[in-house]
Design a protein around this motif. Structure first.
Motif, short mmCIF file in Angstrom:
data_model
loop_
_atom_site.label_atom_id
_atom_site.label_comp_id
_atom_site.label_asym_id
_atom_site.label_seq_id
_atom_site.Cartn_x
_atom_site.Cartn_y
_atom_site.Cartn_z
N ALA A 156 -5.32 3.80 2.59
CA ALA A 156 -4.34 3.00 1.86
C ALA A 156 -4.69 2.92 0.37
O ALA A 156 -5.83 2.65 0.00
CB ALA A 156 -4.28 1.59 2.46
N LYS A 157 -3.68 3.15 -0.46
CA LYS A 157 -3.84 3.02 -1.91
C LYS A 157 -3.01 1.82 -2.37
O LYS A 157 -1.86 1.67 -1.97
CB LYS A 157 -3.35 4.28 -2.61
CG LYS A 157 -4.17 5.53 -2.26
CD LYS A 157 -3.60 6.76 -2.95
CE LYS A 157 -4.41 8.01 -2.57
NZ LYS A 157 -3.84 9.23 -3.19
N PRO A 158 -3.57 0.96 -3.22
CA PRO A 158 -2.85 -0.25 -3.62
C PRO A 158 -1.65 0.04 -4.52
O PRO A 158 -1.72 0.91 -5.39
CB PRO A 158 -3.91 -1.06 -4.37
CG PRO A 158 -4.90 -0.04 -4.86
CD PRO A 158 -4.92 1.05 -3.83
N VAL A 159 -0.58 -0.68 -4.28
CA VAL A 159 0.58 -0.66 -5.17
C VAL A 159 0.53 -1.98 -5.94
O VAL A 159 0.61 -3.06 -5.34
CB VAL A 159 1.90 -0.55 -4.37
CG1 VAL A 159 3.10 -0.64 -5.31
CG2 VAL A 159 1.93 0.73 -3.56
N TYR A 160 0.39 -1.88 -7.26
CA TYR A 160 0.17 -3.08 -8.07
C TYR A 160 1.43 -3.56 -8.77
O TYR A 160 2.28 -2.78 -9.19
CB TYR A 160 -0.90 -2.82 -9.12
CG TYR A 160 -2.30 -2.73 -8.57
CD1 TYR A 160 -2.91 -3.84 -7.98
CD2 TYR A 160 -3.03 -1.54 -8.66
CE1 TYR A 160 -4.20 -3.75 -7.49
CE2 TYR A 160 -4.33 -1.46 -8.17
CZ TYR A 160 -4.91 -2.57 -7.58
OH TYR A 160 -6.19 -2.49 -7.09
N GLU A 161 1.49 -4.89 -8.92
CA GLU A 161 2.46 -5.53 -9.80
C GLU A 161 1.65 -6.25 -10.86
O GLU A 161 0.68 -6.94 -10.55
CB GLU A 161 3.31 -6.52 -8.99
CG GLU A 161 4.38 -7.23 -9.81
CD GLU A 161 5.22 -8.16 -8.96
OE1 GLU A 161 5.41 -9.34 -9.35
OE2 GLU A 161 5.68 -7.71 -7.89
N MET A 162 2.03 -6.09 -12.12
CA MET A 162 1.27 -6.69 -13.21
C MET A 162 1.82 -8.07 -13.54
O MET A 162 3.03 -8.24 -13.76
CB MET A 162 1.33 -5.80 -14.45
CG MET A 162 0.88 -4.36 -14.22
SD MET A 162 -0.81 -4.23 -13.58
CE MET A 162 -1.73 -4.76 -15.02
N TYR A 191 0.84 -1.20 0.00
CA TYR A 191 0.00 0.00 0.00
C TYR A 191 0.88 1.25 0.00
O TYR A 191 2.03 1.21 0.45
CB TYR A 191 -0.88 0.05 1.25
CG TYR A 191 -1.82 -1.10 1.45
CD1 TYR A 191 -2.48 -1.70 0.38
CD2 TYR A 191 -2.08 -1.59 2.74
CE1 TYR A 191 -3.36 -2.75 0.58
CE2 TYR A 191 -2.96 -2.64 2.95
CZ TYR A 191 -3.59 -3.22 1.87
OH TYR A 191 -4.46 -4.26 2.07
N GLU A 192 0.28 2.31 -0.49
CA GLU A 192 0.90 3.62 -0.32
C GLU A 192 0.05 4.41 0.67
O GLU A 192 -1.16 4.58 0.45
CB GLU A 192 0.98 4.38 -1.64
CG GLU A 192 1.63 5.74 -1.52
CD GLU A 192 1.59 6.53 -2.82
OE1 GLU A 192 1.18 7.71 -2.77
OE2 GLU A 192 1.93 5.97 -3.87
N ILE A 193 0.65 4.83 1.76
CA ILE A 193 -0.06 5.59 2.79
C ILE A 193 0.75 6.84 3.10
O ILE A 193 1.91 6.75 3.52
CB ILE A 193 -0.26 4.75 4.08
CG1 ILE A 193 -1.02 3.47 3.77
CG2 ILE A 193 -1.01 5.57 5.14
CD1 ILE A 193 -1.11 2.50 4.94
N ASP A 194 0.14 7.99 2.84
CA ASP A 194 0.83 9.27 3.06
C ASP A 194 2.19 9.30 2.36
O ASP A 194 3.19 9.76 2.92
CB ASP A 194 1.01 9.55 4.56
CG ASP A 194 -0.32 9.74 5.28
OD1 ASP A 194 -1.28 10.18 4.62
OD2 ASP A 194 -0.39 9.43 6.48
#
Length: 427
Positions: A366-372, A346-349
């Protein structure tokens, strides 16, 4: 001692019924240890589909004894209706056992659930309105009604009176509702006594004796890890402990008797009800997952919120449950995507966080950090072994296994009982 716990590793609806049913032929007892008829399992046997709301999935396996443990809250009318429906379809339900210590969902519990949720308005939790939370609250407040109370009219009446003393004050003065008559509730509850009597037992004794005799006992949780009252996304949680520790208290067996803990993971993520959901999709992909996966609640009938796989919550589930294995379900639903995003952090602040934040506020933001990961287009529903899967599907499973922290021992490639790839035996 072959005691296994099988539970949801996300927000519920992961396909626990399919996993339990897969093991049912090899299991002597299947035990529901918490929750009530707010949890549902769909089990497909041949061309027959069964929707179970309160009964353990093992009731569909001949030779298996299904048990409703002391940690479950029981709505007698729902239970008897479910039993009747299965009997009409030729399912033998005579082996069912119900703990005398399980708590009863009373008519006033249902009323309180509905009026309080309505009163909360925008702050509502998203309960099913079936009286689950108020029943657990009564249990903690020591004014609950237990199954065994149905067989002592004097005790039952005293307990209903004690519970309604406060509830009628609340209903009439706060919510402008009519008071509920003690006699009406007692009469309704006593009407269930004879019908439930053949099933009521000292299930703690039965299960411990079974384990001493080397019987195989499977403990089946409702809901999922992230809905646990202590370890979930509070307050958007259920009122009990679906996590592995709940199996011990909800069935009356010691933790030293648990030999394996199996977490059920969907190949993507879904959630029903309100609350944070970092990977939730509001686009065509989300709608496609909902449509292809048939994502509608078994008990609620509500559309499930859909999102990509979240490895952060999978790692969390491994930790708090002590998971030894995963059962990955609905891999077939992902067929057709050219690339499949997986949330790895996640990306938080502005900071990257790889573990579930303990702070409710942080998780909400929390914003998701994705791997493709590369997808596949081949039909996998006929796959019988891991090597039958397309290379990219194999790589997807291996990546999820590495990210989640426990081996994936079985994979669901379709809804049917036989549409499962078993990599490692659970027994």
């Amino acid at each position: 001692m072959p005691a296994l716990v099988l539970l949801g590793a996300q927000w519920g609806d992961e396909g626990k019924g399919k996993a339990t049913d897969l093991l049912g032929g090899s299991v002597d007892y299947v035990v529901r240890y918490q929750g009530g008829n707010n949890a549902g399992h769909t089990v497909v046997v041949g061309d027959q589909k069964y929707a179970l709301h309160l009964l353990p999935s093992g009731i569909l396996s001949p030779g298996c004894t299904p048990v409703i443990g002391n940690g479950v809250v029981v709505d007698p009318s729902v239970l008897l209706s479910e039993l009747s429906g299965l009997n009409e379809r030729g399912v033998d339900t005579s082996k069912l056992l119900i703990s005398g210590n399980a708590h009863i969902i009373t008519p006033y519990n249902v009323t309180v659930d509905k009026v309080t949720e309505r009163f909360l308005g925008k702050r509502k939790i998203g309960t099913t309105g079936r009286g689950i939370g108020p029943t657990y609250a009564d249990k903690i407040n020591r004014v609950g009604i237990r199954v065994q109370d149905l067989y002592d009219e004097s005790i039952l009446t005293q307990k209903v009176e004690a519970a309604l003393d406060a509830k009628n004050q609340m209903l009439t003065k706060l919510y402008n509702r009519r008071a509920i008559a003690v006699e009406q509730v007692v009469g309704e509850l006593l009407g269930y006594a004879d019908k439930l009597a053949p099933y009521v037992a000292d299930t703690v004794l039965v299960l411990n004796e079974a384990l001493e005799q080397d019987k195989v006992v499977l403990f089946e949780g409702g809901q999922g890890t992230l809905l646990d009252i202590d370890h979930g996304t509070y307050p958007f949680v259920t009122s009990s402990n679906p996590t592995a520790g709940g199996a011990c208290t909800g069935a009356g067996v010691g933790p030293t008797k648990i030999s394996r803990v199996i977490g059920i993971l969907k190949a993507y993520t879904t959630r029903v009800g309100a609350g944070p959901f970092p990977t939730e999709l509001f686009d065509e992909d989300g709608e496609a997952l909902r449509r292809i996966g048939g994502e509608r609640g078994v008990t609620t009938g509500r559309d499930r919120r859909c999102g990509w796989f979240d490895a952060v919550i999978a790692r969390y589930a491994t930790r708090v449950n002590g998971l030894t294995d995963f059962f990955l379900t609905k891999l077939d639903v992902l067929t057709g995507w050219e690339q499949i995003p997986v949330c790895v952090a996640y990306e938080i602040d502005g900071k990257r966080v790889e573990e579930l934040p303990y702070s409710q506020s942080d998780f909400h933001h929390a914003k998701p950090v994705y791997e493709m990961l590369p997808g596949w287009s081949e039909d996998i529903s006929k796959a019988k072994s891991f090597s039958d899967l397309p290379k990219n599907a194999q790589a997807y499973v291996k990546a999820l296994e590495e990210m989640s922290g426990a081996p994936i021992s079985a994979i669901g490639v379709g809804p049917g009982r036989d549409e499962t790839i078993e990599i490692n035996s659970f027994l």
